[in-house]
Design a protein around this motif. Structure first.
Motif, PDB file in Angstrom:
ATOM      1  N   ILE A  61       0.857  -1.181   0.000  1.00 57.52           N
ATOM      2  CA  ILE A  61       0.000   0.000   0.000  1.00 57.52           C
ATOM      3  C   ILE A  61       0.896   1.234   0.000  1.00 57.52           C
ATOM      4  N   GLY A  62       0.875   1.974  -1.097  1.00 56.81           N
ATOM      5  CA  GLY A  62       1.711   3.165  -1.197  1.00 56.81           C
ATOM      6  C   GLY A  62       1.673   3.731  -2.594  1.00 56.81           C
ATOM      7  N   ALA A  63       1.867   5.030  -2.692  1.00 56.92           N
ATOM      8  CA  ALA A  63       1.882   5.673  -4.003  1.00 56.92           C
ATOM      9  C   ALA A  63       3.131   5.297  -4.785  1.00 56.92           C
ATOM     10  N   GLN A  64       4.196   4.908  -4.061  1.00 53.39           N
ATOM     11  CA  GLN A  64       5.444   4.498  -4.701  1.00 53.39           C
ATOM     12  C   GLN A  64       5.948   3.226  -4.040  1.00 53.39           C
ATOM     13  N   ALA A  65       6.760   2.470  -4.749  1.00 54.61           N
ATOM     14  CA  ALA A  65       7.323   1.232  -4.222  1.00 54.61           C
ATOM     15  C   ALA A  65       8.613   0.930  -4.962  1.00 54.61           C
ATOM     16  N   PRO A  66       9.473   0.091  -4.384  1.00 56.93           N
ATOM     17  CA  PRO A  66      10.681  -0.317  -5.111  1.00 56.93           C
ATOM     18  C   PRO A  66      10.320  -0.953  -6.446  1.00 56.93           C
ATOM     19  N   GLU A  67      11.213  -0.821  -7.392  1.00 57.77           N
ATOM     20  CA  GLU A  67      10.963  -1.344  -8.736  1.00 57.77           C
ATOM     21  C   GLU A  67      10.583  -2.820  -8.680  1.00 57.77           C
ATOM     22  N   GLY A  68       9.516  -3.158  -9.371  1.00 58.37           N
ATOM     23  CA  GLY A  68       9.073  -4.536  -9.452  1.00 58.37           C
ATOM     24  C   GLY A  68       8.131  -4.967  -8.342  1.00 58.37           C
ATOM     25  N   VAL A  69       7.910  -4.115  -7.362  1.00 62.09           N
ATOM     26  CA  VAL A  69       7.025  -4.460  -6.249  1.00 62.09           C
ATOM     27  C   VAL A  69       5.618  -3.977  -6.565  1.00 62.09           C
ATOM     28  N   PRO A  70       4.646  -4.883  -6.630  1.00 62.65           N
ATOM     29  CA  PRO A  70       3.266  -4.450  -6.899  1.00 62.65           C
ATOM     30  C   PRO A  70       2.769  -3.521  -5.798  1.00 62.65           C
ATOM     31  N   HIS A  71       2.105  -2.444  -6.193  1.00 61.01           N
ATOM     32  CA  HIS A  71       1.626  -1.498  -5.198  1.00 61.01           C
ATOM     33  C   HIS A  71       0.431  -0.733  -5.743  1.00 61.01           C
ATOM     34  N   ARG A  72      -0.269  -0.099  -4.816  1.00 62.98           N
ATOM     35  CA  ARG A  72      -1.399   0.765  -5.177  1.00 62.98           C
ATOM     36  C   ARG A  72      -1.515   1.825  -4.121  1.00 62.98           C
ATOM     37  N   SER A  73      -1.872   3.014  -4.493  1.00 62.24           N
ATOM     38  CA  SER A  73      -1.945   4.105  -3.525  1.00 62.24           C
ATOM     39  C   SER A  73      -3.133   3.889  -2.592  1.00 62.24           C
ATOM     40  N   PRO A  74      -3.003   4.323  -1.337  1.00 60.60           N
ATOM     41  CA  PRO A  74      -4.119   4.168  -0.403  1.00 60.60           C
ATOM     42  C   PRO A  74      -5.363   4.918  -0.855  1.00 60.60           C
ATOM     43  N   ASP A  75      -5.196   6.062  -1.531  1.00 60.23           N
ATOM     44  CA  ASP A  75      -6.364   6.801  -2.013  1.00 60.23           C
ATOM     45  C   ASP A  75      -7.145   5.982  -3.039  1.00 60.23           C
ATOM     46  N   ASP A  76      -6.434   5.276  -3.914  1.00 61.38           N
ATOM     47  CA  ASP A  76      -7.109   4.445  -4.914  1.00 61.38           C
ATOM     48  C   ASP A  76      -7.818   3.262  -4.246  1.00 61.38           C
ATOM     49  N   ILE A  77      -7.133   2.631  -3.296  1.00 62.60           N
ATOM     50  CA  ILE A  77      -7.724   1.475  -2.619  1.00 62.60           C
ATOM     51  C   ILE A  77      -8.963   1.894  -1.837  1.00 62.60           C
ATOM     52  N   ALA A  78      -8.920   3.072  -1.225  1.00 62.93           N
ATOM     53  CA  ALA A  78     -10.054   3.540  -0.427  1.00 62.93           C
ATOM     54  C   ALA A  78     -11.325   3.644  -1.262  1.00 62.93           C
ATOM     55  N   VAL A  79     -11.193   3.970  -2.542  1.00 59.87           N
ATOM     56  CA  VAL A  79     -12.361   4.049  -3.411  1.00 59.87           C
ATOM     57  C   VAL A  79     -13.020   2.678  -3.547  1.00 59.87           C
ATOM     58  N   ASP A  80     -12.219   1.609  -3.535  1.00 57.25           N
ATOM     59  CA  ASP A  80     -12.781   0.263  -3.586  1.00 57.25           C
ATOM     60  C   ASP A  80     -13.701   0.013  -2.391  1.00 57.25           C
ATOM     61  N   TYR A  81     -13.290   0.505  -1.223  1.00 52.88           N
ATOM     62  CA  TYR A  81     -14.116   0.315  -0.025  1.00 52.88           C
ATOM     63  C   TYR A  81     -15.454   1.034  -0.176  1.00 52.88           C
ATOM     64  N   TRP A  82     -15.423   2.240  -0.717  1.00 56.81           N
ATOM     65  CA  TRP A  82     -16.675   2.959  -0.935  1.00 56.81           C
ATOM     66  C   TRP A  82     -17.560   2.213  -1.928  1.00 56.81           C
ATOM     67  N   ASN A  83     -16.967   1.728  -3.005  1.00 58.84           N
ATOM     68  CA  ASN A  83     -17.746   1.012  -4.016  1.00 58.84           C
ATOM     69  C   ASN A  83     -18.360  -0.261  -3.453  1.00 58.84           C
ATOM     70  N   LEU A  84     -17.621  -0.961  -2.586  1.00 62.46           N
ATOM     71  CA  LEU A  84     -18.180  -2.155  -1.946  1.00 62.46           C
ATOM     72  C   LEU A  84     -19.371  -1.785  -1.072  1.00 62.46           C
ATOM     73  N   HIS A  85     -19.228  -0.723  -0.291  1.00 62.17           N
ATOM     74  CA  HIS A  85     -20.319  -0.279   0.570  1.00 62.17           C
ATOM     75  C   HIS A  85     -21.562   0.060  -0.243  1.00 62.17           C
ATOM     76  N   VAL A  86     -21.368   0.695  -1.370  1.00 66.63           N
ATOM     77  CA  VAL A  86     -22.504   1.117  -2.189  1.00 66.63           C
ATOM     78  C   VAL A  86     -23.117  -0.047  -2.948  1.00 66.63           C
ATOM     79  N   SER A  87     -22.270  -0.877  -3.565  1.00 64.66           N
ATOM     80  CA  SER A  87     -22.780  -1.953  -4.430  1.00 64.66           C
ATOM     81  C   SER A  87     -23.238  -3.171  -3.634  1.00 64.66           C
ATOM     82  N   ARG A  88     -22.519  -3.484  -2.536  1.00 67.62           N
ATOM     83  CA  ARG A  88     -22.874  -4.612  -1.662  1.00 67.62           C
ATOM     84  C   ARG A  88     -23.047  -5.908  -2.460  1.00 67.62           C
ATOM     85  N   ASP A  89     -22.213  -6.102  -3.482  1.00 63.82           N
ATOM     86  CA  ASP A  89     -22.468  -7.194  -4.417  1.00 63.82           C
ATOM     87  C   ASP A  89     -21.528  -8.385  -4.279  1.00 63.82           C
ATOM     88  N   GLN A  90     -20.587  -8.341  -3.341  1.00 65.60           N
ATOM     89  CA  GLN A  90     -19.698  -9.482  -3.182  1.00 65.60           C
ATOM     90  C   GLN A  90     -19.174  -9.537  -1.766  1.00 65.60           C
TER      91      GLN A  90
END
Length: 221
Positions: free
Chosen positions: A185-214
């Protein structure tokens, strides 16, 4: 105003989730061990126009955690969304090195803490006929990593229980889901390390709350 309680709130994903939900009109109850850190988060959220308050508690201490959430309920009213993602102090433990003493702190935080948090907010959700429970784990809850054997046990138990909650409470208007994050979890990571910014991930939480589909959501490669 609806309210989200974030257990394990910190300056990374927890803050990002608070900003996303706060931006959609939610008040925010923040729970973690350090009052000073909570005060800093509350100030930052206030600057963004979001009403928030911190409630210090050690997530591994069931009595403290229940009290903190009860105080949040008294302050804001019913908790509409619970997000549970405490920092459990992960250690590198091989499967053959797992002992009861090594495992107990993780069970206390990740499993017993999740149960305590949910049991504290659920009565209000059941009475209202609506609510969202979002439990965050690592990817090892689904596919074990040998170097994180102790955490994998606790997180897999939490995931199993979250899915059971969803299966038995969905018809009462309560949505529960496990969110397994299998990258840095981070906007940046060492080369080759999969990552995603916390702001982007937080949107997933909102979408789950709204859609409630899985009942399961996987974030990773």
């Amino acid at each position: 105003m609806p309210t989200i309680a974030i257990v394990g709130a910190g300056p990374g994903l927890g803050l990002s989730i608070a900003k996303v939900f706060g931006g959609h009109g939610f008040d925010v109850a923040l729970v973690s061990r350090s009052k000073d850190k909570l005060d800093t988060l509350v100030t930052e959220l206030a600057e963004a126009g979001i009403t928030a308050e911190g409630f210090p508690a050690d997530v591994a201490d069931s009595a403290q955690l229940a009290t903190a959430l009860e105080q949040a309920i008294a302050r804001f009213g019913r908790i509409d969304v619970l997000e549970f993602s405490p920092h459990a102090g992960l250690t590198m433990t091989a499967p053959q090195d797992v002992t009861v003493d090594v495992l107990r702190p993780l069970i206390d935080s990740l499993l017993y803490g999740a149960v305590t948090a949910a049991q504290t907010v659920l009565p209000g959700m059941v009475e209202a006929g609506s609510g969202t429970l979002l439990f965050t784990t690592g990817g090892g809850a689904l596919t074990p990593y040998p170097m994180l054997a102790d955490a994998n046990i606790a997180q897999a138990g939490q995931r199993n229980w979250a899915l059971n909650l969803h299966n038995t409470l969905a018809d009462k208007g309560i949505y529960a889901a496990n969110v397994a994050i299998n990258l840095m979890i981070g906007a940046q990571a060492p080369e080759g390390v999969p990552h995603r910014s916390p702001d982007d991930i937080a949107v997933d939480y909102w979408n789950l709350h709204v859609s409630r589909d899985q009942a399961e959501h996987f974030i990773g490669n």
